[in-house]
Structure formats: C-alpha cells, structure tokens
Design an enzyme around this catalytic site. Structure first.
Site, PDB file in Angstrom:
ATOM      1  N   GLY A 122     -22.836 -47.727 -36.162  1.00 11.36           N
ATOM      2  CA  GLY A 122     -23.015 -48.670 -35.064  1.00 11.36           C
ATOM      3  C   GLY A 122     -23.749 -49.928 -35.475  1.00 11.36           C
ATOM      4  O   GLY A 122     -23.833 -50.891 -34.715  1.00 11.36           O
ATOM      5  N   ARG A 123     -24.303 -49.895 -36.685  1.00 13.53           N
ATOM      6  CA  ARG A 123     -25.040 -51.079 -37.135  1.00 13.53           C
ATOM      7  C   ARG A 123     -25.027 -51.174 -38.658  1.00 13.53           C
ATOM      8  O   ARG A 123     -26.017 -51.553 -39.278  1.00 13.53           O
ATOM      9  CB  ARG A 123     -26.471 -51.031 -36.630  1.00 13.53           C
ATOM     10  N   ASP A 163     -27.472 -52.806 -30.299  1.00  7.05           N
ATOM     11  CA  ASP A 163     -27.260 -54.214 -30.644  1.00  7.05           C
ATOM     12  C   ASP A 163     -26.785 -54.407 -32.083  1.00  7.05           C
ATOM     13  O   ASP A 163     -26.578 -55.541 -32.532  1.00  7.05           O
ATOM     14  CB  ASP A 163     -28.543 -55.023 -30.399  1.00  7.05           C
ATOM     15  N   ARG A 176     -20.825 -37.391 -44.082  1.00  8.67           N
ATOM     16  CA  ARG A 176     -21.796 -36.576 -43.352  1.00  8.67           C
ATOM     17  C   ARG A 176     -21.095 -35.336 -42.809  1.00  8.67           C
ATOM     18  O   ARG A 176     -19.860 -35.329 -42.687  1.00  8.67           O
ATOM     19  CB  ARG A 176     -22.338 -37.378 -42.167  1.00  8.67           C
ATOM     20  N   ASP A 218     -25.034 -35.665 -38.012  1.00  2.57           N
ATOM     21  CA  ASP A 218     -24.605 -36.963 -38.562  1.00  2.57           C
ATOM     22  C   ASP A 218     -25.603 -37.476 -39.595  1.00  2.57           C
ATOM     23  O   ASP A 218     -25.310 -38.437 -40.307  1.00  2.57           O
ATOM     24  CB  ASP A 218     -24.412 -37.997 -37.451  1.00  2.57           C
ATOM     25  N   ASN A 219     -26.765 -36.852 -39.673  1.00  2.00           N
ATOM     26  CA  ASN A 219     -27.755 -37.242 -40.676  1.00  2.00           C
ATOM     27  C   ASN A 219     -27.839 -36.201 -41.790  1.00  2.00           C
ATOM     28  O   ASN A 219     -28.847 -36.110 -42.487  1.00  2.00           O
ATOM     29  CB  ASN A 219     -29.120 -37.435 -40.022  1.00  2.00           C
ATOM     30  N   ASP A 271     -30.675 -41.294 -43.817  1.00  2.00           N
ATOM     31  CA  ASP A 271     -31.078 -41.773 -42.496  1.00  2.00           C
ATOM     32  C   ASP A 271     -32.550 -41.490 -42.203  1.00  2.00           C
ATOM     33  O   ASP A 271     -32.903 -40.609 -41.413  1.00  2.00           O
ATOM     34  CB  ASP A 271     -30.174 -41.224 -41.383  1.00  2.00           C
TER      35      ASP A 271
HETATM   36  P1  AMP Z   1     -29.547 -42.784 -36.285  1.00  2.00           P
HETATM   37  O1  AMP Z   1     -30.481 -42.272 -35.260  1.00  2.00           O
HETATM   38  O2  AMP Z   1     -30.044 -44.026 -37.002  1.00  2.00           O
HETATM   39  O3  AMP Z   1     -29.090 -41.753 -37.243  1.00  2.00           O
HETATM   40  O4  AMP Z   1     -28.270 -43.305 -35.499  1.00  2.00           O
HETATM   41  C1  AMP Z   1     -27.516 -42.508 -34.605  1.00  2.00           C
HETATM   42  C2  AMP Z   1     -26.339 -43.305 -34.123  1.00  2.00           C
HETATM   43  O5  AMP Z   1     -26.763 -44.426 -33.350  1.00  2.00           O
HETATM   44  C3  AMP Z   1     -25.450 -43.877 -35.213  1.00  2.00           C
HETATM   45  O6  AMP Z   1     -24.139 -43.855 -34.742  1.00  2.00           O
HETATM   46  C4  AMP Z   1     -25.958 -45.274 -35.357  1.00  2.00           C
HETATM   47  O7  AMP Z   1     -25.002 -46.145 -35.899  1.00  2.00           O
HETATM   48  C5  AMP Z   1     -26.272 -45.625 -33.921  1.00  2.00           C
HETATM   49  N1  AMP Z   1     -27.288 -46.675 -33.799  1.00  2.00           N
HETATM   50  C6  AMP Z   1     -28.606 -46.563 -34.052  1.00  2.00           C
HETATM   51  N2  AMP Z   1     -29.233 -47.726 -33.812  1.00  2.00           N
HETATM   52  C7  AMP Z   1     -28.297 -48.608 -33.412  1.00  2.00           C
HETATM   53  C8  AMP Z   1     -28.319 -49.975 -33.008  1.00  2.00           C
HETATM   54  N3  AMP Z   1     -29.441 -50.685 -32.986  1.00  2.00           N
HETATM   55  N4  AMP Z   1     -27.147 -50.542 -32.656  1.00  2.00           N
HETATM   56  C9  AMP Z   1     -26.014 -49.840 -32.686  1.00  2.00           C
HETATM   57  N5  AMP Z   1     -25.923 -48.557 -33.035  1.00  2.00           N
HETATM   58  C10 AMP Z   1     -27.048 -47.936 -33.397  1.00  2.00           C
HETATM   59 MG    MG Z   2     -27.828 -41.476 -38.488  1.00  2.00          MG
END
Ligand code: AMP
Ligand code: MG
Length: 514
Positions: free
Chosen positions: A109-110, A142, A200, A269-270, A279
């Site tokens: 997502g980012r 975002d 993953r 996913d991590n 992550d």
């Molecule tokens: P994470 O907690 O970093 O492992 O992310 C979990 C999910 O949320 C993944 O699909 C990330 O790409 C998404 N994600 C986390 N932060 C953001 C952000 N600021 N904008 C868009 N997607 C995000």
């Molecule tokens: Mg992640």
C-alpha cells in the site's frame, strides 16, 4: 527535517556531482510473473527530497556505487522522483491474517519494488522503496511513511544484520520535504529496503483466497527457484518447499528468542518465505527478561508477546500449509494424503525450533558439549531472571566475564533484584562448566560471539529519533548506527549504550507509526 538550504550529505572524500549516473543493473523477474501478481506503477514524486543516509557497505556488497546513490540523481531515484534505468516499478499483491483475521487483499500500500540486483554473494535481492506513495493496495492509507519509523526500521534492521540474523536491510533513507499526518504532523521519508525477496505467507494466501491454484503454483515455482532451488530435485517439490520454509522460520524465531527480540506484528503478511525478519514496525528488544513482554500499543491481547512468538510462527506456517494444499494434493494423490503431508511438515517446526534454541542457549552459556541437564540449567536461569527483573542482554554479556574469571564489581549478580538467586544458579553452572576441559578465555570468546554487548535499546532509539525528527539532528542516529553495527565487540567508551533504561527513560510501548 533539514532546512532547505542545508548542504546535501556528502560522503567522505566525494563531491557528490549532480548528474552522476546511477547504475543498478536491475533485473525484473517478479515483473515477468503473471499480471495479476502486482500492479505496475511508478513511485509518486515528492516535493523536496534530501538524503539522510546511504548504507555504504551494503551498497558495495550489492555492486552499487554509494557515491552515485548519494548524488543528486541518486537522491531523486531513492525518493521516487525519478525511475532508475532498468527499473520496472510495481506494487506486489498479497493477503494476510492480521491479528488472526484474514484480509484477502492487503498488498504493497505504500511501497514500490523497483527491481532486483545480484549481490556480490550471488544472491538476488529486491530493491524496494517504502513510503513511496499510494498504490491500488493503499486502502485508506496515504502511501507514505514518517521519518521516525523509517529511521527506526533502518537502525533495527541494520542491528539485526550485524547480530547475524536473517533480515531485510536498509540501503538508504531520504526525507521528502512533505508532511505526513498521523496523530500529529510529521516529516515524511522514504526507506530503500533490500530483501532476499518480498514473498510472504500472505502472498500465497492471496491466491488461495481466490481459489487460484495456477497462481499458487506459479508463486511456489518462483519461490523455489529463488530461495530453495535444491527442492526441485525432491520427489515432492511443493512439500519440500513447505518443509524448507518451516525450517527457516523455526531457525529465525529461535534466533529472535535468543536475543530478546520481539517482532510485534507477526501477521502472516509479515512472515517472509525466505526466512528473513521483515516489516519492522513496533518491534523492540526487551530489557528485563519477561516471557509475557509486549511492547506494541496495538497488540492489546498480547498475541505477539515475546513468549508467544514460536506458537504464532507455527500458526502462520499452518496458514502457509493451507494455501499450499491444492499443490500438496496433486503431489500426494488425494486430499487426505495432502492433509497428512501438511501435518507431518508442520510437526517438524517445534523440534527444529527447540534444537536451534537449545544450541543457541548452550553457546550463550558457554557450553561446548551437550548434556541432558542443559535445558533445565538454562530454564532455571531464565526463570530467576524473570523473577528478579534481570536485564536479558546484560546478564548474558556479564556471564562472559564470569566465565573468563573477570567477575569484578558486581557482575551479573548485581542485575538480580535478589543477587543470591544468581549465586545459587551460578554454582550449578560452574559445576557444569567444570565437566569441560576448556579455558575460561576460550569459553568467554565463544560466549562473546553469542551474547551481544550492544542492542538498540528502546530509550536510545527513541532519543535518536526524537533528535532527528524534532531537532533535525542526525548525529545520535549516526552514532547509534555505529554502535549497533559492531554488537559483539567490547567498546568501553560506549558503556552508556549497554545499560538498561533508568525508570524515567523506560519505553513501555512502541507504535506502528504507519
Ligand atoms: P504493515 O503493518 O506495515 O505490515 O502494513 C500492513 C498493510 O497496510 C500493508 O498492506 C501495507 O502496505 C498497508 N499500509 C501500512 N501503512 C500504510 C500507509 N501509510 N498507506 C497505505 N498503506 C499502508
Ligand atoms: Mg507488513
């Protein structure tokens, strides 16, 4: 953030020319997978990119020129303002169980995968920008990252690499000149992440959730080719893939436990297929030993507490086995045989984890031989540490001195609320050591390679991030990076980095900060 007229960071002995060409030599094997595996898109440009840090040693190990990366052209690429030659940027599709609940579509997502480079070690590595703008997988996010969490991932992943753990790494960090809105307004940043791959458990779940067996097969073949080429010779390659991932994860989580590391968000996913730590969010190294320790502010039920990490890894691997069932069924003949095969594979996790953990505990205790009593000896120490709030890292480091006969000025015993709890354990330990004809020096030398002096202690990390984010002072970040990059050396001038937080400095919770 740096003020707009501050000079860009220039590496020692370089002039950072403006238009130095940056050659990555990208290959793009992931982009050759079917279109439904990802969304092709370029990073979103930012207002005013500035270099914070280039990882010179890592760049060289990837055959990249750190001076070119630090040049104006390099900064543009690392901020996402320019697409490097040969890159085919894309956001990877994946799913995942988050705190036990399946989300059939998560995805990058980012982040943008730029492409892959071959390391000097012959391994193919992903180069990914994290915080590089919204993608079709952003959901309500975002697409951005704040400077604090970017520097945190930089420090902790580099510390893990120096400690000898499989981990993704940080190639660079840049600020964007833009603000991101979290609980407050924060400076934005982009991390350049290097990983053996970004596959993953959740990537497999993405196809399984769609009943897309052909997708699962293509992904499994890709994972085998990239991480486990030896299993192509196995009679049942998909079962062998599952066995291999289980073995790597068992080993990885054992190493976490041996260092007091708490990942904090062990969602599927991590959980990486390559067996790397990936992550880094609200992760932390614990100080006082406590098996129930949780730092993450979002982990309300302690699902990802220190002591839960092995069963959670097993749970995550069970989700991988489920996703692979259609392939296992083709290999095993029928559904029942596939289930039996998956169960057999999963049953290997615990003994492999225990063997890796016990081997590590023996090294930590300075034992060269194996005796049945060793597990009880280690467990007894851990229980006494828990009851006496002894610092995990420091206790083991001071045991090295004790083994060398250098136990002056309090030593390990001073870390126990009731020092006599240490004394009675240490008497047993010494009896066990006497069974081995090893000099104190040799023993201590081995122990010092397993018991780090330096970990990124939470209060020191927070102080470094605070200086960078709120005072544009990157010196504490630089110093901490230097400290954690040589964790097993004694560096008497850096003693202050070895001591636990004073009560008023204590960090009791860490935040995702996404
Ligand atoms: P994470 O907690 O970093 O492992 O992310 C979990 C999910 O949320 C993944 O699909 C990330 O790409 C998404 N994600 C986390 N932060 C953001 C952000 N600021 N904008 C868009 N997607 C995000
Ligand atoms: Mg992640």
């Amino acid at each position: 953030m740096s003020s707009p007229d501050a000079p860009a960071i220039v590496l020692p002995g370089t002039s950072a020319p403006d238009h130095q060409s940056v050659r990555f030599g990208f290959e793009n094997t992931y982009a050759r997978l079917p279109e439904r595996f990802y969304a092709r898109l370029d990073p979103t440009p930012v207002a005013a990119p500035r270099m914070v840090k280039v990882n010179v040693e890592l760049a060289r190990s990837l055959g990249l020129d750190p001076e070119a990366l630090a040049s104006a052209r390099g900064v543009e690429i690392l901020a996402g303002n320019r697409v490097a030659e040969g890159a085919e940027p894309l956001a990877i599709a994946y799913a995942g169980h988050q705190f036990g609940h399946l989300v059939p579509q998560l995805g990058d997502g980012r982040a943008n995968l730029l492409g892959e480079v071959m390391g000097r070690d012959g391994v193919r590595y992903d180069i990914q920008l994290k915080g590089s703008g919204p993608t079709p997988f952003s959901r309500r996010g975002d697409g951005r990252a704040a400077l604090g969490p970017v520097l945190r991932e930089y420090i902790v992943s580099e510390a893990m690499a120096a400690l000898g753990l499989p981990t993704t790494r940080a190639l660079a960090a840049v600020t964007t000149g833009q603000q991101v809105l979290r609980e407050t307004v924060l400076p934005g940043a982009v991390l350049t992440r290097v990983a053996a791959s970004h596959l993953r458990v959740g990537t497999f779940q993405y196809f399984a959730a769609r009943g897309d067996t052909e997708g699962t097969r293509s992904l499994a073949d890709y994972a085998i080719a990239r991480h486990y080429p030896e299993v192509t010779r196995a009679k049942q390659p998909y079962r062998a893939l599952l066995d291999s991932v289980i073995a790597r994860q068992a080993h990885l989580v054992a190493q976490w436990m041996l260092l007091g590391f708490i990942h904090g968000v062990m969602n599927t996913d991590n959980t990486s297929i390559s067996g790397e730590t990936i992550d880094y969010g609200p992760c932390a190294f614990m100080e006082a030993y406590d098996p129930d320790k949780v730092f993450s502010s979002i982990d309300l039920n302690g699902r990802y507490a220190y002591g839960n990490q092995p069963p959670v890894a097993h749970w995550n691997l069970t989700r991988l086995a489920e996703a692979l069932l259609p392939l296992l069924e083709q290999e095993a003949g029928d559904q029942e045989a596939a289930l039996a095969s998956a169960k057999e594979a999963l049953a290997a996790f615990e003994p492999q984890f225990e063997a890796a953990r016990m081997a590590g505990l023996r090294r930590k205790l300075g034992l060269f031989t194996e005796r049945d009593v060793d597990a009880a000896l280690a467990q007894d120490l851990l229980e006494r540490m828990a009851a006496n709030h002894a610092d995990f890292t420091l206790t083991f480091r001071r045991l090295c001195d004790a083994a060398a006969g250098l136990e002056g000025g309090g030593g390990a015993r001073a870390l126990f609320a009731d020092p006599s709890a240490y004394d009675s354990w240490a008497a047993e330990w010494r009896r066990r050591l006497e069974e081995e004809p090893v000099s104190g020096q040799a023993r201590a030398a081995m122990m010092r390679r397993s018991n780090p002096a330096f970990i990124p202690r939470n209060h020191v990390v927070e102080a470094a991030l605070d200086a960078a984010v709120n005072r544009q002072d990157f010196q504490p970040f630089e110093e901490l990076l230097d400290v954690v990059s040589r964790p097993y050396e004694d560096r008497p001038d850096l003693e202050r980095y070895t001591t636990p937080a004073r009560p008023e400095e204590c960090v009791s919770a860490t935040f995702c900060g996404t």
